[in-house]
Design a protein around this motif. Sequence first.
Motif, PDB file in Angstrom:
ATOM      1  N   TYR A 224      20.400   5.001 -40.210  1.00 47.41           N
ATOM      2  CA  TYR A 224      21.310   3.906 -40.533  1.00 47.41           C
ATOM      3  C   TYR A 224      22.645   3.998 -39.794  1.00 47.41           C
ATOM      4  CZ  TYR A 224      17.825   2.736 -43.924  1.00 47.41           C
ATOM      5  OH  TYR A 224      16.626   2.384 -44.504  1.00 47.41           O
ATOM      6  N   ALA A 225      22.690   4.757 -38.706  1.00 45.02           N
ATOM      7  CA  ALA A 225      23.918   4.866 -37.925  1.00 45.02           C
ATOM      8  C   ALA A 225      23.688   4.432 -36.489  1.00 45.02           C
ATOM      9  CB  ALA A 225      24.440   6.309 -37.951  1.00 45.02           C
ATOM     10  N   GLN A 226      24.746   3.902 -35.874  1.00 41.17           N
ATOM     11  CA  GLN A 226      24.725   3.535 -34.460  1.00 41.17           C
ATOM     12  C   GLN A 226      25.309   4.634 -33.579  1.00 41.17           C
ATOM     13  OE1 GLN A 226      25.307   0.828 -36.815  1.00 41.17           O
ATOM     14  NE2 GLN A 226      23.157   0.580 -36.298  1.00 41.17           N
ATOM     15  N   GLY A 227      25.889   5.651 -34.202  1.00 41.06           N
ATOM     16  CA  GLY A 227      26.482   6.734 -33.437  1.00 41.06           C
ATOM     17  C   GLY A 227      26.972   7.832 -34.358  1.00 41.06           C
TER      18      GLY A 227
ATOM     19  N   THR B 299      32.783  -0.287 -45.794  1.00 40.06           N
ATOM     20  CA  THR B 299      31.795   0.249 -46.725  1.00 40.06           C
ATOM     21  C   THR B 299      31.718   1.757 -46.537  1.00 40.06           C
ATOM     22  OG1 THR B 299      30.508  -1.800 -46.636  1.00 40.06           O
ATOM     23  CG2 THR B 299      29.384   0.170 -47.456  1.00 40.06           C
ATOM     24  N   SER B 300      32.070   2.492 -47.570  1.00 38.88           N
ATOM     25  CA  SER B 300      32.149   3.948 -47.515  1.00 38.88           C
ATOM     26  C   SER B 300      30.912   4.545 -48.171  1.00 38.88           C
ATOM     27  CB  SER B 300      33.416   4.422 -48.240  1.00 38.88           C
ATOM     28  OG  SER B 300      33.454   5.825 -48.321  1.00 38.88           O
ATOM     29  N   VAL B 301      30.146   5.312 -47.378  1.00 36.96           N
ATOM     30  CA  VAL B 301      28.859   5.835 -47.833  1.00 36.96           C
ATOM     31  C   VAL B 301      28.899   7.363 -47.829  1.00 36.96           C
ATOM     32  CG1 VAL B 301      26.367   5.900 -47.400  1.00 36.96           C
ATOM     33  CG2 VAL B 301      27.684   3.829 -46.859  1.00 36.96           C
ATOM     34  N   GLY B 302      28.371   7.970 -48.872  1.00 36.28           N
ATOM     35  CA  GLY B 302      28.281   9.419 -48.951  1.00 36.28           C
ATOM     36  C   GLY B 302      26.868   9.861 -49.260  1.00 36.28           C
ATOM     37  N   LEU B 303      26.328  10.736 -48.428  1.00 35.50           N
ATOM     38  CA  LEU B 303      24.979  11.263 -48.628  1.00 35.50           C
ATOM     39  C   LEU B 303      25.098  12.757 -48.910  1.00 35.50           C
ATOM     40  CD1 LEU B 303      23.158   9.436 -45.676  1.00 35.50           C
ATOM     41  CD2 LEU B 303      23.534   8.643 -48.025  1.00 35.50           C
ATOM     42  N   GLY B 304      25.098  13.106 -50.178  1.00 38.00           N
ATOM     43  CA  GLY B 304      25.297  14.485 -50.580  1.00 38.00           C
ATOM     44  C   GLY B 304      23.996  15.275 -50.585  1.00 38.00           C
ATOM     45  N   ILE B 305      24.129  16.567 -50.836  1.00 36.14           N
ATOM     46  CA  ILE B 305      22.977  17.448 -50.881  1.00 36.14           C
ATOM     47  C   ILE B 305      23.151  18.412 -52.053  1.00 36.14           C
ATOM     48  CG2 ILE B 305      24.002  19.104 -49.282  1.00 36.14           C
ATOM     49  CD1 ILE B 305      20.237  18.224 -49.488  1.00 36.14           C
ATOM     50  N   GLU B 306      22.057  18.718 -52.705  1.00 31.07           N
ATOM     51  CA  GLU B 306      22.072  19.653 -53.823  1.00 31.07           C
ATOM     52  C   GLU B 306      22.306  21.074 -53.292  1.00 31.07           C
ATOM     53  OE1 GLU B 306      19.077  19.945 -57.485  1.00 31.07           O
ATOM     54  OE2 GLU B 306      18.222  20.769 -55.646  1.00 31.07           O
TER      55      GLU B 306
ATOM     56  N   GLY C 299      16.033   1.990 -49.606  1.00 36.61           N
ATOM     57  CA  GLY C 299      16.401   0.816 -50.400  1.00 36.61           C
ATOM     58  C   GLY C 299      17.904   0.645 -50.517  1.00 36.61           C
ATOM     59  N   LEU C 300      18.636   1.755 -50.680  1.00 37.74           N
ATOM     60  CA  LEU C 300      20.072   1.670 -50.893  1.00 37.74           C
ATOM     61  C   LEU C 300      20.838   1.361 -49.616  1.00 37.74           C
ATOM     62  CD1 LEU C 300      22.284   2.040 -53.075  1.00 37.74           C
ATOM     63  CD2 LEU C 300      22.466   4.417 -52.326  1.00 37.74           C
ATOM     64  N   LEU C 301      20.361   1.874 -48.477  1.00 35.64           N
ATOM     65  CA  LEU C 301      21.134   1.806 -47.236  1.00 35.64           C
ATOM     66  C   LEU C 301      20.696   0.701 -46.282  1.00 35.64           C
ATOM     67  CD1 LEU C 301      21.334   5.644 -46.501  1.00 35.64           C
ATOM     68  CD2 LEU C 301      22.999   4.220 -47.696  1.00 35.64           C
TER      69      LEU C 301
END
Length: 260
Positions: free
Chosen positions: A146-149, A109-116, A46-48
């Motif tokens: 959600y990435a092209q490369g 657009t700067s996106v960060g996908l963190g991990i616990e 939903g977010l990305l």
Amino acid sequence: MVLRRRFTQSGTTDQRLLDSSGPTDWVHTDPWRVMRIQSEFVEGFGLLAEIGPAITVFGSARTPRDHAEYELSRRLGYELAQAGYAVITGGGPGVMEGANRGCVEGGGTSVGLGIELPFEQGLNSYVDIGLDFRYFFVRKTMFVKYAQGFVFMPGGFGTLDELFEALVLVQTGKVTRFPVVLVGTDYWAGLVDWLKVRMVEAGKISPHDMDLIEVTDDVERVVEIMKDADEQRRRQEIEAMDALADDIRAGQARAAHPYP
């Protein structure tokens, strides 16, 4: 589900749902984990879904801000943003922060996908859109979907993990037209040589599998590779649509004149 004899449960499902008393171990059971996993996928999708074309940048969280690799990742984030790409990172410090920072400075657009994790601090301050995940495999899906490369700056075990997973996905056709670029010829030289000398010569991978990787020190070259891949993707999509239209027209012609 059928439960008989000693496996039967007392009461009804509604009763157990509404009864607030009793132990709380159920929140740590596998069925409940499935719901958490599902919720992470739903939140991520939903977010990305609307971030647009994006490039994922990997690299070490341990790179200090005064290091040349930090500045290089910052330049990379800036140039990718200028080229119209969102930048996705693991959201941490070091190289990841540099790429997010450059993206913000480039108006992207700067996106960060963190991990616990037990030993790392949350998302860096240059992340515009961020999520912290419990599960590595959910996070990995978001990096790819959600990435092209992918761009790999110098990094440690986590960077290598993502690198080889990306190569397997491309090699096996799970993702297509997906460029994988290593930035830092000196840093990656030993690994690339080992792949050629050991793996290729031993027949563990094919010689053409090395074509899946490009190594460079040039930020402009990275952007060029990503743009070329996008252009190739668009051409193939147009060709596929043209072929489909030809098939439809041929089918309509056969239906209109069923007999020779």
